[in-house]
Design a protein around this motif. Structure first.
Motif, short mmCIF file in Angstrom:
data_model
loop_
_atom_site.label_atom_id
_atom_site.label_comp_id
_atom_site.label_asym_id
_atom_site.label_seq_id
_atom_site.Cartn_x
_atom_site.Cartn_y
_atom_site.Cartn_z
N PHE A 99 0.86 -1.28 -0.01
CA PHE A 99 0.09 -0.21 0.05
C PHE A 99 1.08 1.33 0.04
O PHE A 99 2.02 1.26 0.49
CB PHE A 99 -0.97 -0.04 1.26
N PRO A 100 0.64 2.15 -0.73
CA PRO A 100 -0.49 2.51 -1.74
C PRO A 100 -0.20 2.26 -3.20
O PRO A 100 -1.06 2.49 -4.09
CB PRO A 100 -0.72 4.19 -1.62
N PRO A 103 -2.40 -0.67 -5.07
CA PRO A 103 -3.68 -0.44 -5.45
C PRO A 103 -3.85 0.80 -6.53
O PRO A 103 -4.66 0.87 -7.49
CB PRO A 103 -4.38 0.24 -4.12
#
Length: 125
Positions: A99-100, A103
Motif C-alpha cells: 500500500f499504496p 492499489p
C-alpha cells in the motif's frame, strides 16, 4: 511507433520473462513464484497481445489518443504491480508494504481497460 507494435513488442517480452520464471521454477523445484508467473503471462503476454491484435485488426481504434493512454496505463500499472508482487512473494515486503502503490497500479490497469472498452465501442464496427 504504433500502439499495435508497442503492445505486441512488450507482450512478447513478457512472454520471455514468464517462460524464464517457469523454467526456473521447474528446474529448482521452488514454486513460490507461481502467482507471479501466472500474472506475468496473463497481464503481460496474453492481454497485451490481445490488445495489440485488436488494434491491428481495427486501425481506427489503434490511432486514437485513448489507445495511447490505454497502452501507458497498462504498461506502467502492470510493471509496478508485478514488481510489487515479486517483492511480496520473495519476502522483501509485506502485504501492508504494498500500500499504496499496488492499489494505484491496479487502478491504472483498470482505467486502461476502461479506455480500451470505450475505444472499442466507439471505433470497432
Amino acid at each position: 511507433m504504433s500502439v499495435t507494435r508497442l503492445f505486441m513488442g512488450i507482450g512478447s517480452l513478457y512472454l520471455v520473462l514468464g517462460i524464464s520464471i517457469g523454467i526456473y521454477m521447474g528446474g529448482s523445484g521452488d514454486h513460490t513464484l507461481v502467482p507471479l508467473h501466472v500474472h506475468i503471462n496473463l497481464l503481460g503476454f496474453v492481454l497485451m497481445t490481445v490488445f495489440g491484435v485488436v488494434y491491428h485488426l481495427f486501425p481506427a481504434a489503434g490511432t486514437t489518443s485513448m489507445a495511447r493512454a490505454h497502452f501507458w496505463l497498462h504498461l506502467v500499472g502492470s510493471v509496478v504491480l508485478l514488481t510489487m508482487l515479486a517483492l511480496l512473494l520473495t519476502g522483501r515486503i509485506t502485504e501492508a508494504g504494498m500500500f499504496p502503490l499496488a492499489p494505484i497500479a491496479e487502478l491504472a490497469i483498470l482505467l486502461g481497460v476502461i479506455s480500451f472498452v470505450v475505444n472499442v465501442w466507439r471505433h470497432v464496427p
